[in-house]
Design an enzyme around this catalytic site. Structure first.
Site, PDB file in Angstrom:
ATOM      1  CD  GLU A  74      -2.272  13.679   1.068  1.00 49.43           C
ATOM      2  OE1 GLU A  74      -2.531  14.341   0.070  1.00 49.43           O
ATOM      3  OE2 GLU A  74      -1.176  13.133   1.250  1.00 49.43           O
ATOM      4  CB  CYS A 131      -4.520   3.579   1.681  1.00 51.31           C
ATOM      5  SG  CYS A 131      -2.858   3.928   2.277  1.00 51.31           S
ATOM      6  CB  CYS A 149       5.548   9.486   9.903  1.00 49.77           C
ATOM      7  SG  CYS A 149       6.137   7.838  10.382  1.00 49.77           S
ATOM      8  CB  CYS A 173      11.636   5.843   6.058  1.00 54.37           C
ATOM      9  SG  CYS A 173      11.194   4.728   7.419  1.00 54.37           S
ATOM     10  CB  CYS A 229       8.738   7.575   3.423  1.00 55.74           C
ATOM     11  SG  CYS A 229       7.013   7.865   3.892  1.00 55.74           S
ATOM     12  CB  CYS A 251       3.127   3.047  -1.342  1.00 56.10           C
ATOM     13  SG  CYS A 251       2.125   1.889  -0.463  1.00 56.10           S
TER      14      CYS A 251
HETATM   15  N1  SAH Z   1       4.742   3.464   8.742  1.00 49.47           N
HETATM   16  C1  SAH Z   1       4.196   2.289   8.158  1.00 49.47           C
HETATM   17  C2  SAH Z   1       3.073   2.537   7.193  1.00 49.47           C
HETATM   18  C3  SAH Z   1       3.221   3.646   6.208  1.00 49.47           C
HETATM   19  S1  SAH Z   1       3.765   3.519   4.557  1.00 49.47           S
HETATM   20  C4  SAH Z   1       5.284   1.490   7.485  1.00 49.47           C
HETATM   21  O1  SAH Z   1       6.357   2.023   7.284  1.00 49.47           O
HETATM   22  O2  SAH Z   1       5.069   0.333   7.188  1.00 49.47           O
HETATM   23  C5  SAH Z   1       3.327   2.073   3.775  1.00 49.47           C
HETATM   24  C6  SAH Z   1       4.456   1.492   2.925  1.00 49.47           C
HETATM   25  O3  SAH Z   1       4.892   2.383   1.897  1.00 49.47           O
HETATM   26  C7  SAH Z   1       5.690   1.180   3.755  1.00 49.47           C
HETATM   27  O4  SAH Z   1       6.173  -0.084   3.390  1.00 49.47           O
HETATM   28  C8  SAH Z   1       6.648   2.251   3.306  1.00 49.47           C
HETATM   29  O5  SAH Z   1       7.986   1.915   3.525  1.00 49.47           O
HETATM   30  C9  SAH Z   1       6.305   2.370   1.858  1.00 49.47           C
HETATM   31  N2  SAH Z   1       6.829   3.579   1.226  1.00 49.47           N
HETATM   32  C10 SAH Z   1       7.158   4.746   1.811  1.00 49.47           C
HETATM   33  N3  SAH Z   1       7.631   5.617   0.908  1.00 49.47           N
HETATM   34  C11 SAH Z   1       7.607   5.004  -0.273  1.00 49.47           C
HETATM   35  C12 SAH Z   1       7.942   5.396  -1.605  1.00 49.47           C
HETATM   36  N4  SAH Z   1       8.399   6.608  -1.852  1.00 49.47           N
HETATM   37  N5  SAH Z   1       7.766   4.496  -2.587  1.00 49.47           N
HETATM   38  C13 SAH Z   1       7.274   3.274  -2.338  1.00 49.47           C
HETATM   39  N6  SAH Z   1       6.909   2.844  -1.116  1.00 49.47           N
HETATM   40  C14 SAH Z   1       7.088   3.694  -0.089  1.00 49.47           C
END
Ligand code: SAH
Length: 375
Positions: A112, A125, A132, A136, A139, A367
């Site tokens: 996406e 974005c 991935c 985490c 996420c 995000c």
């Molecule tokens: N892998 C990279 C980029 C992807 S996500 C990274 O981790 O930086 C971009 C941002 O969104 C990251 O800071 C990630 O931690 C955050 N993110 C992921 N899941 C989220 C959620 N459920 N709510 C808010 N931010 C989130």
């Protein structure tokens, strides 16, 4: 297992969904462009003509490329600009100024991208991997694991699509320019380093070699793959680095960002500081605010102290992201009063702090909500 059975898979047809994406103009360096022209039996300037259409005019339709010979136009464009992204669906929010697109890649993988128009800028974005591998737990993308790396052209084509939508006035507000790119879609960009750097180089190169964007308007966001952060600092492309820290202490970060068990908070923040020192670009610390998990006042103080231990010369700012709860996760967003106190403590200790808006949260476009598996 015998030698024979182990060798067997090699002679079978690879399972569906394997193989490389078709080679595309955006994947080619100067020498490869020349070779591509030769392979097509065309003069070298043909590739430049197509590049001018693609990067300069954001045009992918052969019918519009009237400076190419009519007889070979389709063949040339098919070979240099094979379709890489097929739109499965587009969802809009914020009066059409936020658009999320679900793309199918050549092998069926789904990714996406999200285009966001603001009064003063337009940001796309983009995804850098299908899925991935960083796992985490808060996420959405992290839950499905890694399917594969995306190619440079698959990354660039998301940007070209967003830039074309802006240029053609498809986003409310009239024709405009795509000014910013953030690698905050699906995937960990530093785990697909080569393709991501290739894409960044295409974005900043002037047309007809690239999109002519400003490096400072490109943000690469990472969980903190320390060796890759160091490598990025040495590339001589001053992109903005965002570090997804989410906790100032190893105990909690080990849980929230599992790669922390490989690279500690101290090592990771030091690499971010080195990036700022080398590139003179202020680093952004991403911190998703999770209720009663990482949003305590004492953790705000601790975060400020960790960052300030590298000096207060303005090398860093903190970007708080209200958590977008994802299905099945036990985490939820912070209370407004806790968020306010967290900001107050950071600011009191001299850390510039912003709170991210949550554009597109109603279309799961915010995000961390990008999870194509449910499509
Ligand atoms: N892998 C990279 C980029 C992807 S996500 C990274 O981790 O930086 C971009 C941002 O969104 C990251 O800071 C990630 O931690 C955050 N993110 C992921 N899941 C989220 C959620 N459920 N709510 C808010 N931010 C989130």
């Amino acid at each position: 297992m015998t030698e024979q059975t182990r060798a067997l898979p090699l002679v079978l047809t690879p399972p569906k969904g394997r193989g490389k994406p078709p080679r595309h103009l955006a994947d080619l360096d100067a020498a490869e462009r020349k070779a591509a022209a030769e392979a097509m039996g065309e003069p070298a300037f043909r590739v430049k003509q197509v590049a001018t259409h693609y990067f300069g005019r954001l045009e992918r339709d052969p019918a519009q490329m009237t400076d190419l010979p009519a007889a070979s136009r389709d063949r040339i464009v098919e070979s240099l600009l094979p379709p890489l992204l097929t739109s499965v669906r587009t969802m809009e929010a914020d009066g059409g100024t936020t658009r999320k697109t679900l793309w199918r890649l050549f092998d069926g993988a789904l990714v996406e991208s999200v285009l966001m128009r603001y009064p003063d800028r337009a940001t796309i974005c983009v995804s850098s991997q299908a899925g991935c591998g960083m796992a985490c737990p808060f996420c959405a993308t992290g839950q499905g694991g890694l399917q594969r790396n995306m190619s440079t052209a698959e990354i660039i084509d998301q940007v070209v699509d967003g830039a074309a939508a802006m240029a053609r006035g498809l986003v409310p507000g009239g024709p405009g320019r795509l000014s910013n790119v953030v690698f905050m879609g699906m995937g960990e960009p530093m785990a697909n380093y080569k393709a991501v750097i290739g894409a960044v180089r295409r974005m900043v190169a002037p047309a007809p070699d690239g999109l002519g964007m400003s490096a400072r308007n490109i943000t690469v966001s990472t969980v903190g793959l320390v060796p890759r952060m160091r490598q990025l600092a040495g590339e001589g492309i001053p992109v903005t680095l965002a570090l997804s820290l989410h906790a100032p202490d190893d105990e909690l970060r080990n849980e929230l960002v599992p790669i922390n068990t490989r690279f500690s908070v101290a090592e990771t923040v030091e690499a971010a500081w080195e990036y700022a020192r080398t590139t003179k670009r202020r680093v952004s610390i991403e911190y998703a605010m999770m209720r009663d998990i990482n949003d305590q006042a004492w953790r705000a103080d601790m975060l400020a102290d960790v960052l300030n231990s590298y000096g207060d010369w303005g090398w860093v700012h903190v970007n708080l992201i209200p958590l977008n709860p994802t299905p099945g996760s036990k985490w939820t967003a912070s209370r407004p009063e806790d968020e306010r106190e967290f900001v107050r403590r950071l600011v009191a200790k001299g850390i510039p702090t912003t709170v991210r808006d949550t554009r597109g949260s109603d279309i799961d476009g915010a995000c961390g909500q990008l999870a194509a598996a449910d499509a």
